[in-house]
Design a protein around this motif. Sequence first.
Motif, PDB file in Angstrom:
ATOM      1  N   MET A 124      72.225 152.590  91.794  1.00 11.76           N
ATOM      2  CA  MET A 124      73.541 153.202  91.644  1.00 11.76           C
ATOM      3  C   MET A 124      74.440 152.228  90.908  1.00 11.76           C
ATOM      4  O   MET A 124      74.598 151.086  91.309  1.00 11.76           O
ATOM      5  N   LYS A 153      88.494 167.620 100.671  1.00  7.84           N
ATOM      6  CA  LYS A 153      87.601 166.575 100.175  1.00  7.84           C
ATOM      7  C   LYS A 153      88.292 165.211 100.232  1.00  7.84           C
ATOM      8  O   LYS A 153      87.683 164.215 100.634  1.00  7.84           O
ATOM      9  N   GLU A 213      79.698 159.387  96.293  1.00  5.98           N
ATOM     10  CA  GLU A 213      78.541 159.787  97.100  1.00  5.98           C
ATOM     11  C   GLU A 213      78.694 161.229  97.589  1.00  5.98           C
ATOM     12  O   GLU A 213      77.754 162.020  97.540  1.00  5.98           O
ATOM     13  N   ALA A 214      79.896 161.589  98.033  1.00  6.99           N
ATOM     14  CA  ALA A 214      80.152 162.941  98.509  1.00  6.99           C
ATOM     15  C   ALA A 214      79.967 163.976  97.398  1.00  6.99           C
ATOM     16  O   ALA A 214      79.658 165.139  97.667  1.00  6.99           O
ATOM     17  N   GLU A 215      80.127 163.547  96.152  1.00  2.44           N
ATOM     18  CA  GLU A 215      80.009 164.453  95.008  1.00  2.44           C
ATOM     19  C   GLU A 215      78.710 164.257  94.231  1.00  2.44           C
ATOM     20  O   GLU A 215      78.570 164.760  93.115  1.00  2.44           O
ATOM     21  N   ASP A 216      77.776 163.501  94.807  1.00  5.07           N
ATOM     22  CA  ASP A 216      76.475 163.232  94.172  1.00  5.07           C
ATOM     23  C   ASP A 216      76.601 162.592  92.791  1.00  5.07           C
ATOM     24  O   ASP A 216      75.867 162.929  91.861  1.00  5.07           O
ATOM     25  N   ILE A 217      77.531 161.670  92.672  1.00  5.33           N
ATOM     26  CA  ILE A 217      77.701 160.913  91.439  1.00  5.33           C
ATOM     27  C   ILE A 217      77.195 159.508  91.717  1.00  5.33           C
ATOM     28  O   ILE A 217      77.650 158.862  92.659  1.00  5.33           O
ATOM     29  N   ASP A 218      76.255 159.056  90.903  1.00  5.23           N
ATOM     30  CA  ASP A 218      75.676 157.746  91.194  1.00  5.23           C
ATOM     31  C   ASP A 218      75.885 156.715  90.095  1.00  5.23           C
ATOM     32  O   ASP A 218      75.405 155.590  90.191  1.00  5.23           O
TER      33      ASP A 218
END
Length: 179
Positions: free
Chosen positions: A1, A167, A33-38
């Motif tokens: 990440m 969010k 992380e909550a938005e699946d962005i790495d």
Amino acid sequence: MTLSLEWNDEQDALEIGEPLISLLDGLLKLAAEAEDIDHGEVVLSFVDDEAIRQLNREYRNIDKATDVLSFSMLESGEGEPEIVYEDGGEEDGEEAEGSDEEWDEEVEEYPEPLGDIVISVERAIEQAAEYGHSVEREIGFLFVHGFLHLIGYDHGDEEAERVMFAKQEAVLDKAGLRR
């Protein structure tokens, strides 16, 4: 990440130091992380009311100070030129020359810019006092709010506002920044 936060301080109302930057870096990681962005890079600027008023006037045609502005690099406006990368590939998914390993190394070295967030520290201090919580919580709230705008969230209607604010609160709660 690979997710990075770059920042600069152009204001005098609050000393911005390592504890606050560390907190914001943690919030960035939680929100991503909550938005699946790495991977990606966020640039954060701390300014005064006058500087954010000028930006608001120039980019939104609103001649008044605001608390936070976001400038997404993921959105493209009408008439903007297409981004062409050094390898000749285009942003529309065209394959880059070279191996996947070389590409991964480039991505690691140069994370994709997600955009810029600009926070008025003067406004954050005023709002923290108004809402009865810490300046750190207010700056954290504004930062997460700005990040969500960078990745495409908005609050133009009641439903979108409900989703976006839920969010924000989930990330702040997870970080222990409750009202």
